[in-house]
Write an enzyme that holds these catalytic residues in place. Structure first.
Site, PDB file in Angstrom:
ATOM      1  N   LYS A 120      -7.424  62.248  23.815  1.00 48.52           N
ATOM      2  CA  LYS A 120      -6.409  61.273  23.401  1.00 48.52           C
ATOM      3  C   LYS A 120      -6.734  59.881  23.960  1.00 48.52           C
ATOM      4  CE  LYS A 120      -2.114  61.681  24.884  1.00 48.52           C
ATOM      5  NZ  LYS A 120      -1.202  60.679  25.371  1.00 48.52           N
ATOM      6  N   ASP A 138      -0.366  61.804  19.970  1.00 49.33           N
ATOM      7  CA  ASP A 138       0.482  62.069  21.137  1.00 49.33           C
ATOM      8  C   ASP A 138       1.747  62.767  20.641  1.00 49.33           C
ATOM      9  OD1 ASP A 138       1.960  60.149  19.866  1.00 49.33           O
ATOM     10  OD2 ASP A 138       2.269  58.905  21.640  1.00 49.33           O
TER      11      ASP A 138
END
Ligand code: SF4
Length: 210
Positions: A120, A138
């Site tokens: 991420k 997310d």
């Protein structure tokens, strides 16, 4: 969801916010990397407050190494998990200095090799600092993608792959920020603000509220 609807959703998000970006404050790829590293399980506002103190004193890998662990911690101690984050940031700075001449590398492989940097974080840095069309999924993007039907998936990897495959090319660069901001301010976790949502008529969520 069909392609036409997906296109319309992104068109509306773009119309409402033509140049979306992160709410973390940064001016160099290293500042962005450091801010994202510090942001896990913390708010962007909280991270910005800490980096507003830290960056004027140290905003390069070498400068943070020079600060040392204890002083680094004193700048970021208002952020959750600051002990681990400080250690990871220092280790990352050491690798950046020793292997990358103090610069942030622009490849996923090199970024993910840095302590504390997962997929991420790498996606955020590649997208926001280096302009690559990656999508960092997310909790907000995961929720918005599943509720609307833009890209359904059981986990973040599935949603990421589907978003990358299904998002029209013209929207890919900014999809990440449009979806995060939509999730943060409109399609919020507990009670989505469907009545004031600009894509309400296109969204396929069955339990719309407010
Ligand atoms: S209509 Fe409701 S559920 Fe759908 S995107 Fe908007 S806020 Fe989220």
């Amino acid at each position: 969801m069909n392609a036409e609807k997906r296109h319309q959703i992104f068109s509306r998000l773009r119309e409402a916010n033509p140049e979306p970006t992160t709410e973390l404050n940064w001016t160099t790829p290293f500042e962005l990397l450091a801010a994202v590293l510090l942001s896990a399980q913390a708010t962007d506002v909280g991270v910005n407050k800490a980096t507003a103190r830290l960056f004027p004193v140290a905003n390069t890998p070498q400068a943070i190494l020079d600060l040392g662990l204890d002083e680094l911690k004193s700048y970021i101690k208002t952020i959750g998990l600051f002990n681990t984050k400080a250690e990871n940031l220092l280790k990352t700075c050491r690798i950046l200095v020793e292997k990358h001449a103090g610069e942030v590398p622009a490849t996923r492989k090199e970024l993910e090799a840095l302590p504390g940097v997962g997929r991420k974080t790498a996606n955020v840095v590649l997208n926001t600092a280096f302009g690559q069309p990656t999508i960092a999924v997310d909790t907000h993007i995961f929720r918005v993608s599943n509720r609307t039907g833009i890209a359904k998936g059981k986990n973040v990897e599935e949603v990421e792959q589907r978003l990358l495959r299904l998002t029209p090319k013209e929207f890919k660069q900014d999809a990440h920020h449009w979806l995060i901001l939509h999730g943060r301010y409109t399609c919020v976790a507990r009670k989505p603000r469907c009545l004031s949502c600009i894509i309400e008529d296109l969204c396929e969520f069955k339990e719309k509220t407010e």
